[in-house]
Motif scaffolding. Structure first.
Motif, PDB file in Angstrom:
ATOM      1  N   SER A 248       0.867  -1.283   0.159  1.00 34.05           N
ATOM      2  CA  SER A 248       0.026   0.088   0.065  1.00 34.05           C
ATOM      3  C   SER A 248       0.905   1.099   0.142  1.00 34.05           C
ATOM      4  CB  SER A 248      -0.906  -0.055   1.270  1.00 34.05           C
ATOM      5  OG  SER A 248      -0.123   0.195   2.437  1.00 34.05           O
ATOM      6  N   LEU A 250       0.401   3.725   1.913  1.00 33.37           N
ATOM      7  CA  LEU A 250       0.672   4.008   3.523  1.00 33.37           C
ATOM      8  C   LEU A 250       1.939   3.317   3.926  1.00 33.37           C
ATOM      9  CD1 LEU A 250      -0.241   5.324   5.739  1.00 33.37           C
ATOM     10  CD2 LEU A 250      -1.944   3.419   6.167  1.00 33.37           C
ATOM     11  N   ASP A 251       1.904   2.019   3.585  1.00 35.77           N
ATOM     12  CA  ASP A 251       2.887   1.413   4.209  1.00 35.77           C
ATOM     13  C   ASP A 251       4.503   1.737   3.718  1.00 35.77           C
ATOM     14  OD1 ASP A 251       1.486  -0.535   5.633  1.00 35.77           O
ATOM     15  OD2 ASP A 251       1.345  -2.225   4.089  1.00 35.77           O
ATOM     16  N   GLU A 254       5.101   5.291   5.316  1.00 38.53           N
ATOM     17  CA  GLU A 254       5.608   5.068   6.578  1.00 38.53           C
ATOM     18  C   GLU A 254       6.931   4.554   6.871  1.00 38.53           C
ATOM     19  OE1 GLU A 254       1.296   4.324   9.004  1.00 38.53           O
ATOM     20  OE2 GLU A 254       2.408   2.617   8.200  1.00 38.53           O
ATOM     21  N   VAL A 260       1.805   9.293   9.193  1.00 38.21           N
ATOM     22  CA  VAL A 260       0.295   9.604   8.515  1.00 38.21           C
ATOM     23  C   VAL A 260      -0.505   8.968   9.645  1.00 38.21           C
ATOM     24  CG1 VAL A 260      -1.000   9.358   6.504  1.00 38.21           C
ATOM     25  CG2 VAL A 260       1.297   9.525   6.424  1.00 38.21           C
ATOM     26  N   SER A 262      -3.234   6.895  11.013  1.00 39.58           N
ATOM     27  CA  SER A 262      -4.077   5.811  10.377  1.00 39.58           C
ATOM     28  C   SER A 262      -4.898   5.124  11.627  1.00 39.58           C
ATOM     29  CB  SER A 262      -3.333   5.031   9.564  1.00 39.58           C
ATOM     30  OG  SER A 262      -2.306   4.316  10.170  1.00 39.58           O
ATOM     31  N   ARG A 265      -7.025   1.034   8.373  1.00 36.73           N
ATOM     32  CA  ARG A 265      -6.005   0.486   7.277  1.00 36.73           C
ATOM     33  C   ARG A 265      -6.715  -0.665   6.172  1.00 36.73           C
ATOM     34  NH1 ARG A 265      -0.828   1.758   9.346  1.00 36.73           N
ATOM     35  NH2 ARG A 265       0.085   1.120   7.538  1.00 36.73           N
ATOM     36  N   CYS A 272      -6.512   8.357   7.480  1.00 42.84           N
ATOM     37  CA  CYS A 272      -5.360   8.551   6.719  1.00 42.84           C
ATOM     38  C   CYS A 272      -5.549   9.422   5.619  1.00 42.84           C
ATOM     39  CB  CYS A 272      -4.783   7.184   6.477  1.00 42.84           C
ATOM     40  SG  CYS A 272      -5.663   6.151   5.183  1.00 42.84           S
ATOM     41  N   GLU A 273      -6.619  10.137   5.521  1.00 46.73           N
ATOM     42  CA  GLU A 273      -6.871  10.898   4.280  1.00 46.73           C
ATOM     43  C   GLU A 273      -5.776  11.959   4.127  1.00 46.73           C
ATOM     44  OE1 GLU A 273     -10.385  13.805   2.451  1.00 46.73           O
ATOM     45  OE2 GLU A 273     -10.614  13.255   4.486  1.00 46.73           O
ATOM     46  N   ASP A 285     -11.522   3.513  -1.364  1.00 47.98           N
ATOM     47  CA  ASP A 285     -11.928   3.601  -0.031  1.00 47.98           C
ATOM     48  C   ASP A 285     -13.524   3.278   0.008  1.00 47.98           C
ATOM     49  OD1 ASP A 285     -13.231   6.274   0.089  1.00 47.98           O
ATOM     50  OD2 ASP A 285     -11.680   6.346  -1.475  1.00 47.98           O
ATOM     51  N   PRO A 301      -4.320   6.670   1.648  1.00 45.28           N
ATOM     52  CA  PRO A 301      -3.407   5.692   1.086  1.00 45.28           C
ATOM     53  C   PRO A 301      -3.285   4.257   1.704  1.00 45.28           C
ATOM     54  CG  PRO A 301      -2.814   7.435   2.795  1.00 45.28           C
ATOM     55  CD  PRO A 301      -4.172   7.744   2.406  1.00 45.28           C
ATOM     56  N   CYS A 302      -4.203   3.882   2.639  1.00 44.62           N
ATOM     57  CA  CYS A 302      -4.212   2.768   2.992  1.00 44.62           C
ATOM     58  C   CYS A 302      -4.647   1.634   1.996  1.00 44.62           C
ATOM     59  CB  CYS A 302      -4.960   2.481   4.353  1.00 44.62           C
ATOM     60  SG  CYS A 302      -6.682   2.834   4.030  1.00 44.62           S
TER      61      CYS A 302
END
Length: 315
Positions: A248, A250-251, A254, A260, A262, A265, A272-273, A285, A301-302
């Protein structure tokens, strides 16, 4: 107060609202609670790093209290049932609102709730009533004993509350009920995926923007549109990262040490917007409305991804 700030709240009242549903009234240990609007939720941060989202189901006019309804079904909710008693301190964050209800003059409303999905609907009804708007509640559940607030809603609002309890043989026929669009009527719905999917199908002929939903479960989606690695420019950090198909956004962000906020997830909470500066996004989403997704101003982003080789985010 920012929705990302975590603070302590204390359970001041606890009561059983239905089979398997407990209602907790929370007050802040020190200071005032942030104001909220109908449709808002809070995060409860539990031992072991578990976070759960709960809709605020009290009245926004009660400035000193947050009320949540907790269905005993998952790990975090079970913990609250067993450990959240009067006097217990909880770590909470919020409020946040991706299901905002603000009644508009000349419009009527239909509220559709399934099970614990009644929680964000209760303050919406209060707001509609205060605005003098026409409204109807369609409340679906297995039995009255499992349907929180059902007796008080019927007692207060009478025939505007239609109860469809399965054990009483009443079934809500969504296809028939929503077959014909009703002028200047907007539908707000919260509940299990099967109910929301059926409602979405039944309202396929209604004008765009007629249906607003909040999901407790992530949408089931197929493979992403862009199945190759893509680059993400982080405008404020000056970094560019590459996101492979199996990870993802997000991952990967990070991993660079960029924080961010969250929670879920899986694309259902909106915590996490982040703002989108450039590039096409495949929104995966369950939070943003179709109109918000089309506007392409933010993403989760998740779960959401680039639909092109490169995007830029305000991070």
């Amino acid at each position: 107060m920012s929705a990302g700030v975590t603070f302590e709240a204390v359970v001041r009242r606890r009561r059983d609202a239905a089979d398997g549903v407990v209602v907790l009234d929370l007050e802040r240990s020190t200071g005032a609670l942030p104001h909220w609007s109908p449709g808002a939720h809070i995060d409860v941060v539990l031992p072991g790093g578990i976070e759960r989202q709960y809709s605020l189901c009290g009245s926004p006019t009660e400035r000193g209290t947050w009320r949540i309804g907790v269905l005993r079904e998952r790990e975090g909710s079970v913990w609250l049932h067993e450990n959240a008693h009067v006097g217990s301190a909880l770590r909470v964050r919020g409020p946040a609102n991706h299901f905002l209800f603000a009644p508009t003059a000349g419009r009527s409303y239909v509220f559709v709730a399934g099970g614990i999905g009644i929680t964000p609907i209760v303050p919406m009804i209060e707001a509609a009533e205060a605005a003098g708007a026409e409204w109807t509640l369609l409340y679906v559940g297995r039995s009255r004993s499992t349907m929180a607030f059902v007796d008080e809603l019927e007692a207060q609002y009478g025939p505007r509350v239609e109860v469809y309890a399965a054990d009483e043989g009443r079934r809500l026929d969504l296809a028939a009920r929503f077959k014909t669009p009703v002028t200047r009527t907007v539908v707000y719905a919260c509940g299990p995926a099967r109910l929301l999917e059926g409602l979405d199908a039944a309202m396929s002929g209604w004008p765009r923007g007629s249906l607003h939903v909040e999901r407790f479960e992530a949408k089931v989606l197929g493979p992403p549109v862009w199945q190759q690695p893509f680059e993400v420019d982080l405008m404020m950090s000056g970094l560019t990262v590459t996101v492979p198909p199996e990870r993802s956004v997000l991952d990967v962000i990070e991993e660079q040490g960029i924080v961010v906020p969250s929670s879920c997830r899986v694309g259902t909470c909106g915590t996490c917007e982040v703002a989108v500066i450039d590039g096409d996004i495949e929104h995966r989403d369950s939070v943003l409305s179709p109109e918000e997704q089309d506007a392409n101003r933010s993403m989760m982003p998740c779960v959401s991804r680039a639909a092109c080789p490169r995007i830029t985010l305000e991070l």
